[in-house]
Design a protein around this motif. Sequence first.
Motif, short mmCIF file in Angstrom:
data_model
loop_
_atom_site.label_atom_id
_atom_site.label_comp_id
_atom_site.label_asym_id
_atom_site.label_seq_id
_atom_site.Cartn_x
_atom_site.Cartn_y
_atom_site.Cartn_z
N ASP A 106 0.84 -1.20 0.00
CA ASP A 106 0.00 0.00 0.00
C ASP A 106 0.87 1.25 0.00
O ASP A 106 0.59 2.22 -0.70
CB ASP A 106 -0.91 -0.02 1.23
N ARG A 161 0.89 4.21 -2.88
CA ARG A 161 0.58 5.59 -2.51
C ARG A 161 1.79 6.52 -2.62
O ARG A 161 1.62 7.74 -2.72
CB ARG A 161 -0.01 5.63 -1.10
N LEU A 215 -6.39 7.48 -6.24
CA LEU A 215 -6.52 6.12 -5.74
C LEU A 215 -6.64 6.15 -4.22
O LEU A 215 -5.80 5.63 -3.49
CB LEU A 215 -5.31 5.28 -6.18
N GLU A 252 -9.13 4.95 -2.24
CA GLU A 252 -9.77 3.81 -1.60
C GLU A 252 -9.04 2.53 -2.02
O GLU A 252 -8.42 2.48 -3.08
CB GLU A 252 -11.23 3.72 -2.04
N ASP A 253 -9.13 1.50 -1.19
CA ASP A 253 -8.59 0.21 -1.61
C ASP A 253 -9.45 -0.91 -1.05
O ASP A 253 -10.18 -0.72 -0.06
CB ASP A 253 -7.12 0.06 -1.18
N TRP A 308 -6.93 -0.39 -5.92
CA TRP A 308 -6.92 0.99 -5.40
C TRP A 308 -7.73 1.81 -6.38
O TRP A 308 -7.52 1.72 -7.60
CB TRP A 308 -5.49 1.52 -5.31
#
Length: 377
Positions: free
Chosen positions: A189, A193, A207, A209-210, A219
């Motif tokens: 993650d 990010r 992106l 949300e995942d 994502w």
Amino acid sequence: MREHHWIDVKLEVGGSEGAKKEFARDVASFANDGGLLVIGVAEDKANRAFSMASVPLVGLPEQVDQILRSRCDPPLFVQCHPIEDPANPGSGVLLVEVPPSPLAPHMVDGRYHGRGDTTKHALSDAEVVRLFERRSARQVVTRALIDVEIARDPVPPDRGIEARLYAAVRATAAPPELLTEHLMGHEIDRLVRARAEGPGWKYWRLLSEDEPRAAGRGWHTYGLNSRELWLDHDKVRTAADLEVSDNGSLALFVSRLSFEKRVGDGKQKFLHDGDAVAVVRGLAELVGSLGTTYGYQGQWQLAVGMTPLAKVVSADVGVAWVDSPEDVLRYSAEDFVSGTTATTAECREQPGAVTRRLMYRLVRALGTADRRVELFA
């Protein structure tokens, strides 16, 4: 130790013009299928024996890089691994790792070269044709990968005619569960990010949300759960979705990379081509980070597509062209599709070169290639 189709030894690189050409030919001959060149080893041909002959390592990788950039056409990417001799600090052996090149064959001094069992040779016309056909076949696969992603587009085409970007990345020799134990962890993650701090940052920030998915982990922009659009399109100004699978494959979607503006008596569509190049550069960097972090050093196949693009003008042009619209470059096709292969090391160390292979033809057609130099560096 003995020389093979995929390994060769040299006593030194040499400083003369002839030695530099010979070295470039040696490396170019490996680029067709991949191989390893070991510098700092003496060969006793009569007795078929090899022995250490340490060479100064300071500045040697840079010399190798300079020779291959200036004498191979197109320039050739390699990885240099110095191994120091404990008995002779500052000297040792240099391993020159040559991955299979997506641009093979590479010309040196007007000729193409290949490898036999233990020696190099000038390629015949038939061998050159075979290598170029292999490169063309790769484009067929690229088109198929992008067609799959277009079919999975979460925003129906009747809900917007703006340009969209699709990308598909495949790890060509990764185990099927390369990322299975890592997909839902914090580190992967963080790697995804982290793109929000680099090229194309404003799209990577979408992106937000995942979620776990059947293919792995996704994502996505708010409202694109399960890669389906759950909000009215008008409420999703720009949508993005990244899917990472168990075997390391990636699929990226970004919408609204173009906009319409009234110009004179009509409308003109403008393309954010600089943003598109930046997004692809970020994707190449992510591939390098994933491969490095999770132990996959092999090759990746990368495919990028954009559509619809018919008659778009680069957003860099603006509306200043109203007085001379005949001088403006409009994209002359409905879509753009491009593909290449690259190792984890190249994506990590030279993401700009990978990006250039993928996106140069688009910006050349739009007349903005000179504005993308930093992204290609």
